[in-house]
Design a protein around this motif. Structure first.
Motif, mmCIF file in Angstrom:
data_model
loop_
_atom_site.group_PDB
_atom_site.id
_atom_site.type_symbol
_atom_site.label_atom_id
_atom_site.label_comp_id
_atom_site.label_asym_id
_atom_site.label_seq_id
_atom_site.Cartn_x
_atom_site.Cartn_y
_atom_site.Cartn_z
ATOM 1 N N PRO A 1 0.812 -1.233 0.000
ATOM 2 C CA PRO A 1 0.000 0.000 0.000
ATOM 3 C C PRO A 1 0.839 1.275 0.000
ATOM 4 C CG PRO A 1 -0.062 -1.059 2.148
ATOM 5 C CD PRO A 1 0.668 -1.994 1.226
ATOM 6 N N ARG A 2 2.121 1.173 0.305
ATOM 7 C CA ARG A 2 2.999 2.353 0.328
ATOM 8 C C ARG A 2 3.739 2.563 -0.996
ATOM 9 N NH1 ARG A 2 3.069 -0.661 4.502
ATOM 10 N NH2 ARG A 2 5.011 -1.739 4.069
ATOM 11 N N SER A 3 3.525 1.682 -1.960
ATOM 12 C CA SER A 3 4.222 1.789 -3.243
ATOM 13 C C SER A 3 3.680 2.942 -4.069
ATOM 14 C CB SER A 3 4.091 0.494 -4.034
ATOM 15 O OG SER A 3 4.696 0.625 -5.297
ATOM 16 N N LYS A 4 4.562 3.642 -4.749
ATOM 17 C CA LYS A 4 4.148 4.725 -5.639
ATOM 18 C C LYS A 4 3.931 4.216 -7.075
ATOM 19 C CE LYS A 4 6.443 8.356 -2.941
ATOM 20 N NZ LYS A 4 5.893 7.862 -1.743
ATOM 21 N N MET A 5 4.275 2.939 -7.303
ATOM 22 C CA MET A 5 4.102 2.353 -8.641
ATOM 23 C C MET A 5 2.672 1.856 -8.826
ATOM 24 S SD MET A 5 7.546 0.131 -9.326
ATOM 25 C CE MET A 5 7.850 -0.505 -7.702
ATOM 26 N N SER A 6 2.238 1.813 -10.086
ATOM 27 C CA SER A 6 0.943 1.212 -10.396
ATOM 28 C C SER A 6 1.053 -0.295 -10.151
ATOM 29 C CB SER A 6 0.577 1.480 -11.857
ATOM 30 O OG SER A 6 1.388 0.691 -12.709
ATOM 31 N N PRO A 7 -0.064 -0.980 -9.949
ATOM 32 C CA PRO A 7 -0.015 -2.426 -9.734
ATOM 33 C C PRO A 7 0.706 -3.166 -10.870
ATOM 34 C CG PRO A 7 -2.208 -1.603 -9.266
ATOM 35 C CD PRO A 7 -1.424 -0.460 -9.836
ATOM 36 N N GLU A 8 0.438 -2.755 -12.097
ATOM 37 C CA GLU A 8 1.052 -3.423 -13.246
ATOM 38 C C GLU A 8 2.561 -3.188 -13.276
ATOM 39 O OE1 GLU A 8 -3.088 -2.987 -13.482
ATOM 40 O OE2 GLU A 8 -1.642 -1.343 -13.419
ATOM 41 N N GLU A 9 2.984 -1.983 -12.941
ATOM 42 C CA GLU A 9 4.405 -1.670 -12.929
ATOM 43 C C GLU A 9 5.125 -2.440 -11.817
ATOM 44 O OE1 GLU A 9 7.369 2.228 -12.792
ATOM 45 O OE2 GLU A 9 5.240 2.482 -12.358
ATOM 46 N N ALA A 10 4.523 -2.500 -10.644
ATOM 47 C CA ALA A 10 5.134 -3.199 -9.507
ATOM 48 C C ALA A 10 5.349 -4.677 -9.816
ATOM 49 C CB ALA A 10 4.271 -3.033 -8.261
ATOM 50 N N GLN A 11 4.461 -5.267 -10.600
ATOM 51 C CA GLN A 11 4.574 -6.692 -10.910
ATOM 52 C C GLN A 11 5.757 -6.999 -11.826
ATOM 53 O OE1 GLN A 11 2.821 -7.596 -8.242
ATOM 54 N NE2 GLN A 11 2.561 -9.439 -9.408
ATOM 55 N N ARG A 12 6.393 -5.986 -12.385
ATOM 56 C CA ARG A 12 7.561 -6.220 -13.245
ATOM 57 C C ARG A 12 8.854 -6.319 -12.437
ATOM 58 N NH1 ARG A 12 5.040 -2.175 -16.969
ATOM 59 N NH2 ARG A 12 6.493 -0.658 -16.113
#
Length: 167
Positions: free
Chosen positions: A124-135
């Motif tokens: 929940p603290r990530s600034k990346m989009s869900p799709e970007e984080a999955q990379r």
């Protein structure tokens, strides 16, 4: 007169056919397979892949988890033994790591095997989009999916479902 009976039979059986189809897409799975080298997780029912997800793992995904803090995702056969709706990451399903073999290995090496390995949703603290984080591999050894995918998995997986984590 025949057509009247035909429509009656079709009309009475249609709700049952629709219900069976709906249950098929939402019924429980009986095995989860994680393929670390492909960064994927598949859910299976009766030996058939129902769906495959892109996953994020720990920062050091190659090799079996040996010790606490090594950033690796374990390899082997485990059980998804409980669900945690109030996880630090959006929902989580606990993987029964370490198993007896993992504990024996760690004891022989004089190290702690670690624990609390989960399948979970997004940070929940990530600034990346869900799709970007999955990379990226961003977990401490857990297996991460998007929150939407976690909701799907939450409905499909019962406690006690086996999980195989492959290299």
């Amino acid at each position: 007169m025949r057509f009247g009976y035909l429509f009656l039979i079709i009309g009475l059986s249609f709700p049952f056919m629709a219900s069976a189809s709906s249950n098929q897409t939402h019924s429980k799975i009986d095995l989860v397979i994680v393929n670390k080298s492909e960064s994927s997780m598949s859910v299976l029912r009766d030996g058939q892949v129902i769906k495959t997800y892109a996953i994020a793992m720990g920062d050091a995904p190659i090799g079996h988890k040996l010790t606490e803090g090594d950033q690796r995702t374990p390899q082997g056969r485990y059980i998804l033994d409980y669900k945690k709706s109030d996880s630090a990451f959006y929902k989580s399903i606990h993987i029964s790591y370490p198993n007896d073999e993992d504990k024996l290995r760690a004891k022989a090496l004089g190290i702690s095997p670690g624990g609390m390995i989960m399948i979970h949703g997004q940070n929940p603290r990530s600034k990346m989009s869900p799709e970007e984080a999955q990379r990226y591999n961003w977990t401490n050894g857990c297996i991460a999916v998007t929150n939407k995918e976690m909701d799907e998995l939450w409905r499909m997986i019962d406690e006690g479902t086996p999980i195989e984590i492959w290299p």
